[in-house]
Write a protein that holds these residues in place. Structure first.
Motif, short mmCIF file in Angstrom:
data_model
loop_
_atom_site.label_atom_id
_atom_site.label_comp_id
_atom_site.label_asym_id
_atom_site.label_seq_id
_atom_site.Cartn_x
_atom_site.Cartn_y
_atom_site.Cartn_z
N GLN A 146 0.82 -1.21 0.00
CA GLN A 146 0.00 0.00 0.00
C GLN A 146 0.86 1.27 0.00
O GLN A 146 0.57 2.22 -0.72
CB GLN A 146 -0.95 -0.01 1.20
N VAL A 147 1.93 1.26 0.77
CA VAL A 147 2.83 2.42 0.80
C VAL A 147 3.48 2.60 -0.57
O VAL A 147 3.56 3.72 -1.08
CB VAL A 147 3.91 2.27 1.90
N ARG A 177 1.03 4.22 -2.89
CA ARG A 177 0.84 5.65 -2.59
C ARG A 177 2.05 6.48 -3.01
O ARG A 177 1.92 7.66 -3.36
CB ARG A 177 0.57 5.86 -1.10
N CYS A 178 3.23 5.87 -3.00
CA CYS A 178 4.46 6.58 -3.38
C CYS A 178 4.66 6.62 -4.90
O CYS A 178 5.62 7.21 -5.37
CB CYS A 178 5.68 5.93 -2.74
N GLU A 189 4.56 0.56 8.26
CA GLU A 189 4.14 1.74 7.49
C GLU A 189 4.88 2.99 7.94
O GLU A 189 5.32 3.80 7.12
CB GLU A 189 2.63 1.94 7.61
N ALA A 234 7.20 4.43 4.66
CA ALA A 234 6.74 5.65 3.99
C ALA A 234 7.78 6.79 4.03
O ALA A 234 8.09 7.37 2.99
CB ALA A 234 5.39 6.11 4.56
#
Length: 176
Positions: free
Chosen positions: A15-16, A19-20, A143, A147
């Motif tokens: 997920q990270v 998003r990145c 996370e 991140a």
């Protein structure tokens, strides 16, 4: 978020990465990264590229960056020794972002003595090469560690990595 989702660290890393804006995921097959590799392979927004050596991943990700895409290299701590020269020369000279996710071997509970020397040397070697590092020992830390290190690499234009400890990934058990 359910309790099982909270501690499913490969899903949290995936997920990270999404998003990145990570689009390329280079890896040498590794049991510790197995679930993360599967998640990235199933993600239509990411391309997974298996490698024969970790060093290939450095050049691949440099090319990805020059082509306008973000990527990450998944490797085991034993693979760090294979790409020291590439990290030292390409990333420092060109200042392209290199984001590493490294499963650790050679730590407490290791049953394979061949893994211990590079396991001990991984952090000092990478730090000597100017790679910013953090270590994750527990699923709830993933996370919060991944991140900012990804942002540091992608926004700052340097090398950064996350060491995924054996406390997190577990130890491999070899059976005859």
């Amino acid at each position: 978020m359910s309790e099982s989702e909270r501690f499913d660290w490969p899903t949290r890393i995936h997920q990270v990465l999404g998003r990145c804006g990570v689009r390329q995921v280079a890896y040498v097959p590794d049991t510790g990264h197995k679930r993360l590799i599967e998640l990235c392979s199933d993600d239509r927004g990411m391309r997974t590229i298996p490698l024969t050596t970790e060093e290939e991943g450095i050049g691949l990700l440099a090319g990805a960056w020059l082509g306008g895409e973000r990527g990450t290299l998944l490797m085991q701590s034993s693979g760090v020794g294979n790409c020291v020269n590439a990290i030292a020369s390409i990333t420092q000279a060109c200042r392209f972002p290199l984001f590493l996710l490294i499963t650790m071997r050679g730590e407490t509970g290791e049953t394979n003595p061949w893994q211990v020397p590079m396991g001990r040397a991984t952090a000092p070697v990478l730090e000597t090469l100017g790679v910013a590092l953090t270590t994750v020992d527990h699923p709830h830390e993933v996370e919060a560690a991944v991140a900012p290190m990804a942002a540091r690499s992608f926004e700052g234009g340097g090398a950064a990595g996350v060491l995924l400890s054996q406390r997190l990934i577990g130890t491999k058990v070899f059976r005859e």
